[in-house]
Scaffold this motif. Sequence first.
Motif, PDB file in Angstrom:
ATOM      1  N   VAL A 440      52.425  28.113  27.664  1.00  0.00           N
ATOM      2  CA  VAL A 440      53.520  28.856  27.064  1.00  0.00           C
ATOM      3  C   VAL A 440      53.147  30.309  26.764  1.00  0.00           C
ATOM      4  O   VAL A 440      54.008  31.185  26.767  1.00  0.00           O
ATOM      5  CB  VAL A 440      54.006  28.142  25.775  1.00  0.00           C
ATOM      6  CG1 VAL A 440      52.933  28.176  24.693  1.00  0.00           C
ATOM      7  CG2 VAL A 440      55.297  28.738  25.268  1.00  0.00           C
ATOM      8  N   ALA A 441      51.876  30.587  26.533  1.00  0.00           N
ATOM      9  CA  ALA A 441      51.445  31.944  26.200  1.00  0.00           C
ATOM     10  C   ALA A 441      50.452  32.480  27.216  1.00  0.00           C
ATOM     11  O   ALA A 441      49.505  33.192  26.879  1.00  0.00           O
ATOM     12  CB  ALA A 441      50.851  31.991  24.802  1.00  0.00           C
ATOM     13  N   SER A 442      50.650  32.128  28.490  1.00  0.00           N
ATOM     14  CA  SER A 442      49.825  32.696  29.560  1.00  0.00           C
ATOM     15  C   SER A 442      50.326  34.095  29.890  1.00  0.00           C
ATOM     16  O   SER A 442      51.531  34.368  29.829  1.00  0.00           O
ATOM     17  CB  SER A 442      49.906  31.831  30.820  1.00  0.00           C
ATOM     18  OG  SER A 442      49.499  30.510  30.567  1.00  0.00           O
ATOM     19  N   VAL A 443      49.398  34.982  30.244  1.00  0.00           N
ATOM     20  CA  VAL A 443      49.815  36.322  30.647  1.00  0.00           C
ATOM     21  C   VAL A 443      50.640  36.227  31.917  1.00  0.00           C
ATOM     22  O   VAL A 443      50.523  35.270  32.695  1.00  0.00           O
ATOM     23  CB  VAL A 443      48.609  37.252  30.860  1.00  0.00           C
ATOM     24  CG1 VAL A 443      47.775  37.367  29.594  1.00  0.00           C
ATOM     25  CG2 VAL A 443      47.756  36.798  32.032  1.00  0.00           C
ATOM     26  N   ASP A 444      51.467  37.229  32.144  1.00  0.00           N
ATOM     27  CA  ASP A 444      52.348  37.220  33.313  1.00  0.00           C
ATOM     28  C   ASP A 444      51.732  37.960  34.493  1.00  0.00           C
ATOM     29  O   ASP A 444      51.916  37.564  35.634  1.00  0.00           O
ATOM     30  CB  ASP A 444      53.687  37.852  32.936  1.00  0.00           C
ATOM     31  CG  ASP A 444      54.363  37.089  31.815  1.00  0.00           C
ATOM     32  OD1 ASP A 444      54.863  35.981  32.075  1.00  0.00           O
ATOM     33  OD2 ASP A 444      54.362  37.590  30.674  1.00  0.00           O
ATOM     34  N   SER A 445      51.017  39.038  34.188  1.00  0.00           N
ATOM     35  CA  SER A 445      50.353  39.817  35.231  1.00  0.00           C
ATOM     36  C   SER A 445      49.075  40.407  34.661  1.00  0.00           C
ATOM     37  O   SER A 445      48.925  40.538  33.439  1.00  0.00           O
ATOM     38  CB  SER A 445      51.257  40.945  35.747  1.00  0.00           C
ATOM     39  OG  SER A 445      52.384  40.441  36.422  1.00  0.00           O
ATOM     40  N   ILE A 446      48.157  40.760  35.556  1.00  0.00           N
ATOM     41  CA  ILE A 446      46.927  41.430  35.128  1.00  0.00           C
ATOM     42  C   ILE A 446      46.783  42.742  35.891  1.00  0.00           C
ATOM     43  O   ILE A 446      47.304  42.894  37.000  1.00  0.00           O
ATOM     44  CB  ILE A 446      45.678  40.550  35.356  1.00  0.00           C
ATOM     45  CG1 ILE A 446      45.482  40.256  36.859  1.00  0.00           C
ATOM     46  CG2 ILE A 446      45.783  39.256  34.567  1.00  0.00           C
ATOM     47  CD1 ILE A 446      44.157  39.574  37.169  1.00  0.00           C
ATOM     48  N   VAL A 447      46.098  43.682  35.258  1.00  0.00           N
ATOM     49  CA  VAL A 447      45.778  44.954  35.897  1.00  0.00           C
ATOM     50  C   VAL A 447      44.279  44.961  36.157  1.00  0.00           C
ATOM     51  O   VAL A 447      43.482  44.961  35.209  1.00  0.00           O
ATOM     52  CB  VAL A 447      46.179  46.141  35.008  1.00  0.00           C
ATOM     53  CG1 VAL A 447      45.755  47.454  35.672  1.00  0.00           C
ATOM     54  CG2 VAL A 447      47.672  46.131  34.735  1.00  0.00           C
ATOM     55  N   LEU A 448      43.897  44.934  37.406  1.00  0.00           N
ATOM     56  CA  LEU A 448      42.476  44.949  37.762  1.00  0.00           C
ATOM     57  C   LEU A 448      41.928  46.363  37.647  1.00  0.00           C
ATOM     58  O   LEU A 448      42.427  47.286  38.301  1.00  0.00           O
ATOM     59  CB  LEU A 448      42.280  44.438  39.188  1.00  0.00           C
ATOM     60  CG  LEU A 448      42.193  42.921  39.389  1.00  0.00           C
ATOM     61  CD1 LEU A 448      41.989  42.609  40.868  1.00  0.00           C
ATOM     62  CD2 LEU A 448      41.057  42.327  38.565  1.00  0.00           C
ATOM     63  N   THR A 449      40.935  46.531  36.808  1.00  0.00           N
ATOM     64  CA  THR A 449      40.309  47.843  36.662  1.00  0.00           C
ATOM     65  C   THR A 449      39.155  48.033  37.641  1.00  0.00           C
ATOM     66  O   THR A 449      38.703  49.149  37.864  1.00  0.00           O
ATOM     67  CB  THR A 449      39.799  48.029  35.227  1.00  0.00           C
ATOM     68  OG1 THR A 449      38.871  46.977  34.921  1.00  0.00           O
ATOM     69  CG2 THR A 449      40.964  47.960  34.245  1.00  0.00           C
ATOM     70  N   SER A 450      38.671  46.922  38.209  1.00  0.00           N
ATOM     71  CA  SER A 450      37.652  46.952  39.259  1.00  0.00           C
ATOM     72  C   SER A 450      37.797  45.661  40.055  1.00  0.00           C
ATOM     73  O   SER A 450      38.412  44.689  39.587  1.00  0.00           O
ATOM     74  CB  SER A 450      36.239  47.075  38.675  1.00  0.00           C
ATOM     75  OG  SER A 450      35.961  45.995  37.801  1.00  0.00           O
ATOM     76  N   LEU A 451      37.220  45.629  41.249  1.00  0.00           N
ATOM     77  CA  LEU A 451      37.392  44.474  42.129  1.00  0.00           C
ATOM     78  C   LEU A 451      36.331  43.407  41.882  1.00  0.00           C
ATOM     79  O   LEU A 451      35.167  43.725  41.600  1.00  0.00           O
ATOM     80  CB  LEU A 451      37.317  44.916  43.589  1.00  0.00           C
ATOM     81  CG  LEU A 451      38.508  45.720  44.109  1.00  0.00           C
ATOM     82  CD1 LEU A 451      38.185  46.300  45.487  1.00  0.00           C
ATOM     83  CD2 LEU A 451      39.760  44.847  44.176  1.00  0.00           C
ATOM     84  N   PRO A 452      36.709  42.132  41.996  1.00  0.00           N
ATOM     85  CA  PRO A 452      35.699  41.070  41.971  1.00  0.00           C
ATOM     86  C   PRO A 452      34.836  41.160  43.226  1.00  0.00           C
ATOM     87  O   PRO A 452      35.221  41.769  44.234  1.00  0.00           O
ATOM     88  CB  PRO A 452      36.532  39.783  41.972  1.00  0.00           C
ATOM     89  CG  PRO A 452      37.941  40.190  41.684  1.00  0.00           C
ATOM     90  CD  PRO A 452      38.073  41.595  42.161  1.00  0.00           C
ATOM     91  N   SER A 453      33.679  40.533  43.170  1.00  0.00           N
ATOM     92  CA  SER A 453      32.858  40.455  44.375  1.00  0.00           C
ATOM     93  C   SER A 453      33.578  39.586  45.401  1.00  0.00           C
ATOM     94  O   SER A 453      34.500  38.825  45.078  1.00  0.00           O
ATOM     95  CB  SER A 453      31.490  39.854  44.050  1.00  0.00           C
ATOM     96  OG  SER A 453      31.645  38.504  43.623  1.00  0.00           O
ATOM     97  N   GLU A 454      33.157  39.674  46.622  1.00  0.00           N
ATOM     98  CA  GLU A 454      33.825  38.920  47.688  1.00  0.00           C
ATOM     99  C   GLU A 454      33.776  37.419  47.431  1.00  0.00           C
ATOM    100  O   GLU A 454      34.764  36.705  47.640  1.00  0.00           O
ATOM    101  CB  GLU A 454      33.166  39.246  49.033  1.00  0.00           C
ATOM    102  CG  GLU A 454      33.886  38.628  50.215  1.00  0.00           C
ATOM    103  CD  GLU A 454      33.315  39.089  51.545  1.00  0.00           C
ATOM    104  OE1 GLU A 454      33.617  38.442  52.564  1.00  0.00           O
ATOM    105  OE2 GLU A 454      32.575  40.095  51.557  1.00  0.00           O
ATOM    106  N   GLU A 455      32.629  36.921  46.916  1.00  0.00           N
ATOM    107  CA  GLU A 455      32.524  35.475  46.679  1.00  0.00           C
ATOM    108  C   GLU A 455      33.350  35.028  45.464  1.00  0.00           C
ATOM    109  O   GLU A 455      33.685  33.836  45.336  1.00  0.00           O
ATOM    110  CB  GLU A 455      31.065  35.053  46.494  1.00  0.00           C
ATOM    111  CG  GLU A 455      30.330  35.702  45.342  1.00  0.00           C
ATOM    112  CD  GLU A 455      29.588  36.971  45.759  1.00  0.00           C
ATOM    113  OE1 GLU A 455      28.591  37.319  45.102  1.00  0.00           O
ATOM    114  OE2 GLU A 455      30.017  37.611  46.757  1.00  0.00           O
ATOM    115  N   ASP A 456      33.693  35.976  44.582  1.00  0.00           N
ATOM    116  CA  ASP A 456      34.495  35.627  43.404  1.00  0.00           C
ATOM    117  C   ASP A 456      35.991  35.822  43.636  1.00  0.00           C
ATOM    118  O   ASP A 456      36.796  35.522  42.743  1.00  0.00           O
ATOM    119  CB  ASP A 456      34.068  36.470  42.199  1.00  0.00           C
ATOM    120  CG  ASP A 456      32.652  36.142  41.740  1.00  0.00           C
ATOM    121  OD1 ASP A 456      32.232  34.989  41.916  1.00  0.00           O
ATOM    122  OD2 ASP A 456      31.971  37.047  41.214  1.00  0.00           O
TER     123      ASP A 456
END
Length: 732
Positions: A440-456
């Motif tokens: 019920v209180a999950s975020v709707d969107s996220i703003v990525l400030t940096s990229l995850p590694s390829e494996e993540d």
Amino acid sequence: MKFSTSAVAFVIATTPSVNAFAGMKMSSARDSVIWTPSWKSGARDEAFGPITQYCPSLNQALRRKTRTVECGPIKFGSEHPIVRQTMGTTNTADVDATMEQIMRCADKGFDLVRITVQGKREADACMKIREGLFKKGYDIPLCADMHFQPKVAMMVADALEKIRINPGNFVDGTKDFDEHVYETEEDFARERDYLVESFTPLVEKCRTLNRAMRIGTNHGSLSSRVLSFYGDTPRGMVESAIEFADIARSLDYHNFVFSMKASNPMVMVQAYRLLAAEQYRLDWDYPLHLGVTEAGEGEDGRMKSAIGIGTLLADGLGDTVRVSLTEDPEFEYEPCNRLITISDEHLYTSNDGAKSQQDAVEPYLDTRDIQSFSRRSGDVEGLSNGEIDKENPRLSGGWLDPNGSVLVPVSGEMFASENVQYLYQALGFKVSLGMPFRDVASVDSIVLTSLPSEEDMVNLNRLSDLGVGIILPSDMCSSVKGSIAMMSLKDSISKDENLPAGASRVALVVDGSESIDELDQLEKANPAFLLLKISPSVSRLHAGRRIFEHLKATDNSIPVIHYYSSDTDDKSELALQLGSQLGSLLADGNGDGVLIEDTSGKFDLDFIRTTSFGLLQGCRMRNTKTEFVSCPSCGRTLFDLQETTAKIQESTGHLPGVTVAVMGCIVNGPGEMADADFGYVGTVPGKIDLYYGKEVVKKNVQEDAAVEALVELIKEYGMWREKEEAEELVAA
């Protein structure tokens, strides 16, 4: 300006088609009063014209000009600093304890303290308290909080500098919700006789002794008479106060202030704006006492108070402030003082920086209707019922919620295998076997400030598979297909509105400095939504209103997310900032969600998320937890309010959409819990009455069994659900 008899004669003479006082001239006590022409019949419009303004300026933060009201050594009004006040929680009959608490409040910095006066015993104690404080060198003025007892009010006026009366119960006595049927306005006006007869002696005494008065209407305690005629509305609150003001004015008594309190900040804001607008129309200039009643405790209580009080102060309304928290009165000082400081920092006439910011906003026409409240709803894409298209989740509407959205910034390293399950929980997702699921209180969107590694990247994809919007700076979009490119409107125009590689849509950042020609390009750019990140060079309030007015004028339904950056490392300060800075625009009905950026790095992601949802809930948008309406305690309270509230929150705090009121006495309940589904109200020491809505359903419940009985009552009405235990996470 005094509403003189000659002015009335002029109004009647120049508006022959309207009998503004039809049914009000009869041989009775009310004949001595010059009543304000009826709003309901349209006579007021005919006599004074339509409402035209509610604050000094729609383009500059200026204090509303008011008369000076004297209260012992302090003065209320626009020519004086805003008065900071609180309310004692001791038993007023305990003279020593009450004096000690008042002195602590005075030492803290408060300018005035209100104490409860239930009867003759407390009235007698007030004289001893006042004399005792003078002997100890404390001249801080005291206000008697009166309900139900006109005769006791007369007694206490001899001792204290100010009397607070509630038009809803000063004369009408015990609260009831019986419906009265009035066929005509004459029927309604006829019942004014007993108002005049009961209120006149107190007014005359206050005038003689130069006592101050607050005519303080509360949303939840309107009289059954007013409720039946006007409904449970801001208009009813205003008209109830005007009736009592008419009596005072007709007796040439003007040393009073108004208040329009409600536990719902949206109702409170509308009522105060409406009262201010009526004062402008009637050429009245009485000061305003601001407060959100029963705001609660902690950050939530501060947030709700900031939304209501901060919004009004931002428009120059308010001459005295009380922040009502379910905490000891000394703890009300910091939020009270800080809200006033924030307001002062934005005044056009006293702060060169604020003047520059307000002057930098391009002219615009403000078309808001303060006589009613409606929320602008952006066109949130896709399904509103939470269903996700498994074939194309990113385009199926999970990005935003139609009731209000929460977006948060996330760094790529948080998706590392050793962090990701903690990240999912911080984002409000349930986790089962390492997989996230919406809650019920999950975020709707996220703003990525940096990229995850390829494996993540797989951990990021699990969120996008749930329909969570993945927003990135435009130069990073090629690494995450189907993402939402974040770029400024000006950059988008320079690139001919072309989507960056990898992006499915664009979220445009607007900073309030854009020209009309630039704003006109919004429709062509067709963004998924706007991020309203106001530049420090312009006024957030006025630049924001300008953007929303442009969208309205061009019939553009793009969703707008308020983007707010804060460098504070104090939780209470953040709540006050958000409530006053973003709440003022959300209280206008403008905004589809929030994105809070913590530049201090002091707060964890879970706190930012829950604070964001708290702001939306305080603005009556999206409910993600139980709403608590708890009175701040006073001398009438019949149980340990702080301890009991904590127990009730622990037992029932997981019920989104449910409102529970915790009221220390019958004065605050049932009336003050008008918005609640369930009520827990002290009646006599050790006994509790439980309410469903405005109806008592269980009487005289033993206090030690009352919380459990409340839970059973919620179950009985089908609004209970069991708590879900979070899956225990094991560090990798």
